[in-house]
Scaffold this motif. Structure first.
Motif, short mmCIF file in Angstrom:
data_model
loop_
_atom_site.label_atom_id
_atom_site.label_comp_id
_atom_site.label_asym_id
_atom_site.label_seq_id
_atom_site.Cartn_x
_atom_site.Cartn_y
_atom_site.Cartn_z
N VAL A 97 -152.43 44.40 -51.30
CA VAL A 97 -152.58 45.82 -51.62
C VAL A 97 -151.40 46.28 -52.48
CG1 VAL A 97 -152.55 48.15 -50.65
CG2 VAL A 97 -154.01 46.41 -49.63
N GLY A 98 -150.19 45.87 -52.12
CA GLY A 98 -149.02 46.23 -52.92
C GLY A 98 -149.11 45.69 -54.33
N VAL A 99 -149.56 44.43 -54.46
CA VAL A 99 -149.72 43.83 -55.79
C VAL A 99 -150.77 44.58 -56.59
CG1 VAL A 99 -150.48 41.75 -57.01
CG2 VAL A 99 -148.97 41.55 -55.03
N LEU A 100 -151.86 44.99 -55.94
CA LEU A 100 -152.92 45.73 -56.62
C LEU A 100 -152.41 47.06 -57.16
CD1 LEU A 100 -155.91 46.17 -57.37
CD2 LEU A 100 -156.25 47.10 -55.07
N ILE A 101 -151.62 47.77 -56.37
CA ILE A 101 -151.07 49.05 -56.81
C ILE A 101 -150.15 48.86 -58.01
CG2 ILE A 101 -149.58 50.98 -56.14
CD1 ILE A 101 -150.66 50.67 -53.29
N VAL A 102 -149.32 47.82 -57.97
CA VAL A 102 -148.43 47.53 -59.10
C VAL A 102 -149.25 47.19 -60.34
CG1 VAL A 102 -146.67 45.95 -59.98
CG2 VAL A 102 -146.52 46.79 -57.64
N LEU A 163 -161.05 45.39 -52.98
CA LEU A 163 -159.79 44.69 -52.76
C LEU A 163 -158.87 45.47 -51.83
CD1 LEU A 163 -159.11 43.45 -56.40
CD2 LEU A 163 -159.97 42.10 -54.48
N HIS A 164 -158.85 46.78 -52.02
CA HIS A 164 -157.95 47.62 -51.22
C HIS A 164 -158.38 47.68 -49.76
CE1 HIS A 164 -154.89 51.04 -51.95
NE2 HIS A 164 -154.77 50.58 -50.71
N GLY A 165 -159.68 47.57 -49.52
CA GLY A 165 -160.17 47.65 -48.15
C GLY A 165 -159.72 46.53 -47.25
N VAL A 166 -159.33 45.42 -47.84
CA VAL A 166 -158.87 44.28 -47.03
C VAL A 166 -157.66 44.68 -46.20
CG1 VAL A 166 -157.96 41.93 -47.12
CG2 VAL A 166 -159.78 42.62 -48.69
N GLY A 167 -156.76 45.46 -46.80
CA GLY A 167 -155.57 45.86 -46.08
C GLY A 167 -155.84 46.83 -44.95
N GLY A 168 -156.91 47.61 -45.05
CA GLY A 168 -157.20 48.59 -44.00
C GLY A 168 -158.06 48.06 -42.88
N SER A 169 -158.69 46.90 -43.06
CA SER A 169 -159.63 46.40 -42.06
C SER A 169 -158.94 45.92 -40.80
CB SER A 169 -160.47 45.27 -42.66
OG SER A 169 -159.65 44.21 -43.10
N ALA A 170 -157.71 45.44 -40.92
CA ALA A 170 -157.02 44.87 -39.76
C ALA A 170 -156.74 45.93 -38.69
CB ALA A 170 -155.71 44.22 -40.21
N GLY A 171 -156.11 47.04 -39.12
CA GLY A 171 -155.78 48.08 -38.16
C GLY A 171 -157.01 48.71 -37.55
N LEU A 172 -158.06 48.90 -38.36
CA LEU A 172 -159.28 49.50 -37.85
C LEU A 172 -159.94 48.59 -36.82
CD1 LEU A 172 -161.51 51.60 -37.86
CD2 LEU A 172 -162.55 50.39 -39.76
N THR A 173 -160.01 47.30 -37.09
CA THR A 173 -160.61 46.36 -36.15
C THR A 173 -159.86 46.38 -34.83
OG1 THR A 173 -161.30 44.94 -37.98
CG2 THR A 173 -161.27 43.95 -35.80
N LEU A 231 -143.75 55.77 -60.62
CA LEU A 231 -143.75 56.06 -59.19
C LEU A 231 -144.72 55.15 -58.44
CD1 LEU A 231 -143.60 59.97 -59.12
CD2 LEU A 231 -141.78 58.35 -58.57
N ALA A 232 -145.92 54.94 -59.02
CA ALA A 232 -146.91 54.08 -58.37
C ALA A 232 -146.41 52.64 -58.31
CB ALA A 232 -148.24 54.15 -59.11
N ALA A 233 -145.78 52.16 -59.38
CA ALA A 233 -145.26 50.79 -59.40
C ALA A 233 -144.17 50.61 -58.35
CB ALA A 233 -144.73 50.45 -60.78
N CYS A 234 -143.25 51.58 -58.26
CA CYS A 234 -142.18 51.50 -57.26
C CYS A 234 -142.76 51.51 -55.85
CB CYS A 234 -141.21 52.67 -57.43
SG CYS A 234 -140.21 52.58 -58.94
N PHE A 235 -143.77 52.35 -55.65
CA PHE A 235 -144.39 52.40 -54.32
C PHE A 235 -145.07 51.08 -54.00
CE2 PHE A 235 -148.06 53.00 -51.57
CZ PHE A 235 -147.47 53.64 -50.48
N TYR A 239 -144.23 48.76 -50.90
CA TYR A 239 -145.28 48.50 -49.92
C TYR A 239 -145.43 47.00 -49.68
CZ TYR A 239 -149.71 49.20 -47.45
OH TYR A 239 -150.70 49.23 -46.48
N GLY A 240 -145.42 46.21 -50.75
CA GLY A 240 -145.53 44.76 -50.61
C GLY A 240 -144.33 44.16 -49.90
N LEU A 241 -143.13 44.63 -50.24
CA LEU A 241 -141.92 44.13 -49.58
C LEU A 241 -141.90 44.54 -48.11
CD1 LEU A 241 -139.20 44.80 -52.31
CD2 LEU A 241 -140.25 42.62 -51.68
N GLY A 242 -142.45 45.72 -47.81
CA GLY A 242 -142.54 46.15 -46.42
C GLY A 242 -143.46 45.26 -45.62
N ALA A 243 -144.56 44.83 -46.23
CA ALA A 243 -145.48 43.92 -45.55
C ALA A 243 -144.82 42.59 -45.27
CB ALA A 243 -146.74 43.72 -46.40
N LEU A 244 -143.91 42.17 -46.15
CA LEU A 244 -143.18 40.92 -45.96
C LEU A 244 -141.96 41.10 -45.06
CD1 LEU A 244 -143.27 39.55 -49.63
CD2 LEU A 244 -144.58 38.70 -47.67
#
Length: 251
Positions: A97-102, A163-173, A231-235, A239-244
């Motif tokens: 998701v972070g890579v997609l936003i970048v 692609l973005h939905g993959v990141g949200g499916s874990a918490g919802l499940t 701003l979107a690239a920085c976020f 976001y990706g570094l936070g996931a790691l």
């Protein structure tokens, strides 16, 4: 936002009735659309297209439908089997998701660098001056302008939502498996959640479309684009570094 999620999830525990479960699922879906990573992705989509307000709403809705499709395809088997996504898969999805936003931010900045958001004031025969966005062609004929603006189809927004939905499916499940007893009710809650997310994102995109088409941002849109992109690239990087677990999420 975390406190709202905790409160809504608490309503689903303790033997909640079917009606309450479905209502809370809808509210969670509406709230889920306002997650910062979702807003960053959709803002870059709407900014890159910068069409009408109707187009912005369409992009948001199709993004939400793509997001919901992934939630169903990925989340439904786990809900029915009472399982959870592996931790490694959850982490990989969030990094993606972070890579997609970048990527979306970089694409927006590249279009801006190529002059696709350059604006001129025109006065037509009716005497009314108004602004047009122009794409500047490279080469000797660069002074000739066309009224063609960047266009993103609903299908491409749907693909980004997938692609973005993959990141949200874990918490919802995890939420549905841990708080709802019975696969039928959990499946219904999953459908309502996905629908709420799609509708809420359509409304948020409409708001962005109005902001980009009118007011101060519209008058200086060519200057605002690099701000959105950076701003979107920085976020996305954060976001990706936070996931790691390289940096910490504030919530």
């Amino acid at each position: 936002m975390g406190a709202i999620d905790t409160w809504l999830e608490g309503l689903m525990q303790g033997g909640a009735g079917l009606g309450l479960i479905l209502l809370v699922s809808l509210l969670l879906g509406l709230r889920h659309a306002s997650d910062p990573d979702h807003l960053a992705a959709v803002t870059t989509l709407v900014a890159a297209d910068r069409g009408t307000v109707k187009t912005a709403a369409s992009l948001g809705l199709t993004w939400g439908l793509g997001h919901g499709t992934t939630l169903l395809v990925v989340g439904l088997p786990f809900v029915l089997l009472g399982r959870y996504l592996p931790e490694a898969a959850v982490q990989a999805a969030e990094v993606a998701v972070g890579v997609l936003i970048v990527f979306l931010a970089a694409r927006l900045l590249l279009r801006w660098r190529r002059g696709m958001f350059h604006a001129h004031v025109h006065r037509h025969p009716d005497g009314e001056p108004h602004r047009h966005l122009h794409g500047h062609a490279s080469g000797p004929e660069h002074q000739q302008h066309s009224h063609v603006t960047p266009f993103r189809t609903p299908f491409s927004a749907y693909a980004v939502g997938l692609l973005h939905g993959v990141g949200g499916s874990a918490g919802l499940t995890l939420l549905l498996v841990s708080t709802i007893r019975g696969p039928v009710v959990a499946t219904g809650a999953l459908l309502i959640f996905a629908l709420g997310t799609a509708l809420s994102m359509a409304l948020l995109s409409t708001f962005f479309g109005v902001a980009l088409a009118r007011g101060p941002i519209a008058r200086h849109f060519d200057r605002a684009v690099p701000v959105f992109g950076v701003l979107a690239a920085c976020f996305g990087i954060w976001y990706g570094l936070g996931a790691l677990e390289v940096v910490a999420y504030p919530m």
